[in-house]
Design a protein around this motif. Structure first.
Motif, PDB file in Angstrom:
ATOM      1  N   LEU A 169       0.826  -1.210   0.000  1.00  0.00           N
ATOM      2  CA  LEU A 169       0.000   0.000   0.000  1.00  0.00           C
ATOM      3  C   LEU A 169       0.857   1.254   0.000  1.00  0.00           C
ATOM      4  O   LEU A 169       0.585   2.216  -0.738  1.00  0.00           O
ATOM      5  CB  LEU A 169      -0.928  -0.014   1.207  1.00  0.00           C
ATOM      6  CG  LEU A 169      -1.998  -1.117   1.217  1.00  0.00           C
ATOM      7  CD1 LEU A 169      -2.509  -1.339   2.628  1.00  0.00           C
ATOM      8  CD2 LEU A 169      -3.139  -0.766   0.274  1.00  0.00           C
ATOM      9  N   ALA A 170       1.897   1.265   0.824  1.00  0.00           N
ATOM     10  CA  ALA A 170       2.760   2.440   0.890  1.00  0.00           C
ATOM     11  C   ALA A 170       3.493   2.662  -0.426  1.00  0.00           C
ATOM     12  O   ALA A 170       3.686   3.808  -0.861  1.00  0.00           O
ATOM     13  CB  ALA A 170       3.758   2.277   2.036  1.00  0.00           C
ATOM     14  N   THR A 171       3.893   1.581  -1.080  1.00  0.00           N
ATOM     15  CA  THR A 171       4.555   1.718  -2.387  1.00  0.00           C
ATOM     16  C   THR A 171       3.609   2.326  -3.405  1.00  0.00           C
ATOM     17  O   THR A 171       3.990   3.225  -4.180  1.00  0.00           O
ATOM     18  CB  THR A 171       5.051   0.345  -2.876  1.00  0.00           C
ATOM     19  OG1 THR A 171       5.981  -0.192  -1.928  1.00  0.00           O
ATOM     20  CG2 THR A 171       5.727   0.471  -4.233  1.00  0.00           C
ATOM     21  N   ARG A 172       2.376   1.872  -3.422  1.00  0.00           N
ATOM     22  CA  ARG A 172       1.407   2.412  -4.378  1.00  0.00           C
ATOM     23  C   ARG A 172       1.091   3.870  -4.045  1.00  0.00           C
ATOM     24  O   ARG A 172       0.855   4.679  -4.949  1.00  0.00           O
ATOM     25  CB  ARG A 172       0.142   1.558  -4.381  1.00  0.00           C
ATOM     26  CG  ARG A 172       0.396   0.150  -4.909  1.00  0.00           C
ATOM     27  CD  ARG A 172      -0.832  -0.493  -5.502  1.00  0.00           C
ATOM     28  NE  ARG A 172      -0.455  -1.695  -6.238  1.00  0.00           N
ATOM     29  CZ  ARG A 172       0.040  -1.704  -7.468  1.00  0.00           C
ATOM     30  NH1 ARG A 172       0.220  -0.566  -8.113  1.00  0.00           N
ATOM     31  NH2 ARG A 172       0.351  -2.837  -8.055  1.00  0.00           N
ATOM     32  N   ALA A 173       1.064   4.214  -2.784  1.00  0.00           N
ATOM     33  CA  ALA A 173       0.849   5.612  -2.413  1.00  0.00           C
ATOM     34  C   ALA A 173       2.006   6.487  -2.868  1.00  0.00           C
ATOM     35  O   ALA A 173       1.821   7.670  -3.191  1.00  0.00           O
ATOM     36  CB  ALA A 173       0.689   5.717  -0.893  1.00  0.00           C
ATOM     37  N   PHE A 174       3.186   5.924  -2.935  1.00  0.00           N
ATOM     38  CA  PHE A 174       4.408   6.649  -3.265  1.00  0.00           C
ATOM     39  C   PHE A 174       4.640   6.785  -4.769  1.00  0.00           C
ATOM     40  O   PHE A 174       5.004   7.856  -5.263  1.00  0.00           O
ATOM     41  CB  PHE A 174       5.577   5.921  -2.606  1.00  0.00           C
ATOM     42  CG  PHE A 174       6.939   6.441  -2.935  1.00  0.00           C
ATOM     43  CD1 PHE A 174       7.300   7.749  -2.643  1.00  0.00           C
ATOM     44  CD2 PHE A 174       7.891   5.610  -3.525  1.00  0.00           C
ATOM     45  CE1 PHE A 174       8.581   8.216  -2.926  1.00  0.00           C
ATOM     46  CE2 PHE A 174       9.158   6.060  -3.811  1.00  0.00           C
ATOM     47  CZ  PHE A 174       9.509   7.372  -3.512  1.00  0.00           C
ATOM     48  N   GLY A 197      -2.267  -5.666  -5.455  1.00  0.00           N
ATOM     49  CA  GLY A 197      -3.036  -4.434  -5.492  1.00  0.00           C
ATOM     50  C   GLY A 197      -3.369  -3.878  -4.119  1.00  0.00           C
ATOM     51  O   GLY A 197      -4.020  -2.835  -4.010  1.00  0.00           O
ATOM     52  N   GLY A 198      -2.940  -4.570  -3.057  1.00  0.00           N
ATOM     53  CA  GLY A 198      -3.185  -4.085  -1.704  1.00  0.00           C
ATOM     54  C   GLY A 198      -4.452  -4.599  -1.062  1.00  0.00           C
ATOM     55  O   GLY A 198      -4.773  -4.195   0.058  1.00  0.00           O
TER      56      GLY A 198
END
Length: 403
Positions: free
Chosen positions: A154-159, A193-194
């Protein structure tokens, strides 16, 4: 530690640490700043204790192996690849061999969990067969491998992914889950995809919809079957599942009824569809209690595949996944637990294109005044009926699909 043993120990320590430093990614420092300046403050504002923020974010690195990522310092780009099977040509999504396996296992599980499913249906109005079908689609009745570290994903996708604002919120929600103690970090697994656990909930959905149904004090959608089944049903109830209505019915749509009438915003009483010449397959009547209720034309492959009159509950299923074929898969599998037969109408081989190519077509349709529902490269009902309208305007037979 004895002095003579110190030098060999330090040499060993250097060998252990060297790969860590050598494997540092190009975005690690930038990711650390992102966590410190954006995620940590938002988590504290949401009530996550500083001790949890420190514990969970310390040493976190981005997972750059995830699909669909971009550069963190560049604007989000529209994806050019369809990573999810739900957004490709429908025919491959409905293989009989797949349904046969899922039906056999689902029937066994329906008997095994009959009391739980009956209680859930009494409390939510959601049929057990629908709950089972979503469980099957999302995680193979809990048997699918869900290998990713949810927080890291999730943090990677937010980044550096798409929909970064959404995933910033989901990263904070994941920290809230950890703070509440429902699951340990090591066991909080997600898809690439989280989406987490057997129902494949994003963290915000977990916080809103997950329930403790086995009475152990934790909402455990990773290992508890009762929690998983009840959480799925509570999700659907929250989104408006109408008790005692089905999801839809396979139907024959005559040429006199244009495929451009598809969509949840163009519904009419099922009696009106019948008056226009629409009929159920195999000359079966629509159930009497459904006839005065609203129905919606559904043609997921345009004129190149089975057609349906859907109910409001079909669009509740779409709240779980925006794809029409996903919701159709769930409804169809639920039906096959009773009578394991496929659709009456066949899927005709149709042309498919990359997501980028579809987006280009959508932009062209938008330039001509059509509402395609956003140029996202996905062939939803607004794109299908826009294609049909353009075909009719050009004097051609509307197929509501790519030519």
């Amino acid at each position: 530690m004895p002095r003579l043993a110190l030098r060999p120990f330090l040499s060993l320590l250097a060998l252990v640490l060297m790969p860590t430093f050598a494997q540092a990614g190009p975005y690690d420092a930038q990711f650390r700043r992102f966590l410190e300046t954006e995620i940590a403050p938002a988590a504290r504002t949401a009530g996550v204790p500083q001790s949890v923020v420190t514990r969970e974010l310390s040493g976190l690195t981005p997972d750059t192996s995830l699909p669909g990522l971009g550069r963190p310092d560049a604007p989000e780009a529209a994806p050019s690849v369809n990573y999810q099977s739900e957004f490709r040509a429908p025919a491959r999504y409905f293989r009989d061999s797949q349904f046969n396996a899922l039906v056999a296992q689902g029937r066994r599980l329906a008997k095994q969990h009959a009391a739980t499913l009956a209680r859930i249906e009494r409390e939510t109005g959601v049929p057990g067969r629908i709950v089972l079908a979503i469980w099957a689609r999302e995680s193979g009745y809990g048997g699918a491998k869900i290998p990713k570290d949810a927080l890291r994903t999730l943090a990677t996708r937010a980044f550096m992914g798409q929909r970064r604002d959404l995933f910033r919120e989901e990263t904070v929600a994941a920290l809230q889950i950890l703070a509440e103690g429902h699951i340990s970090r090591a066991r909080m697994k997600s898809s690439w995809g989280g989406a987490m656990g057997q129902p494949q909930f994003l963290p915000s959905s977990f916080l809103r919809h997950a329930v403790d149904y086995d009475g152990d004090g934790r909402r455990d959608i990773w290992t508890s079957v009762p929690d998983t089944l009840a959480s799925i049903a509570h999700y659907l109830k929250w989104y408006g599942w109408v008790a005692k209505r089905d999801w839809g019915y396979e139907a024959v749509i005559p040429q006199s009824v244009s495929c451009t009438n598809e969509g949840p915003d163009r519904g009419r009483p099922i009696s009106e569809w019948v008056a226009a010449g629409v009929s159920r397959v195999k000359d079966r009547p629509f159930p009497a209690h459904e006839v005065p209720q609203p129905g919606f034309l559904l043609m997921p492959a345009g004129r190149y595949g089975p057609a349906f009159i859907a109910t409001d509950n079909f669009y509740v299923l779409k709240s779980y996944n925006e794809s029409d074929v996903y919701a159709l898969f769930v409804g169809h599998l639920a039906d096959r637990y009773g009578n394991n037969t496929g659709f009456v109408q066949d899927w005709t081989p149709i042309r498919t294109r990359s997501r980028g190519a579809v987006r280009k077509i959508q932009l062209e349709l938008e330039a001509k005044g059509h509402d395609v529902g956003g140029a996202d490269g996905l062939i939803g009902f607004k794109t299908r009926r826009s294609l049909g309208a353009a075909q009719e305007k050009a004097g051609r037979k509307a197929t509501c699909w790519l030519e």
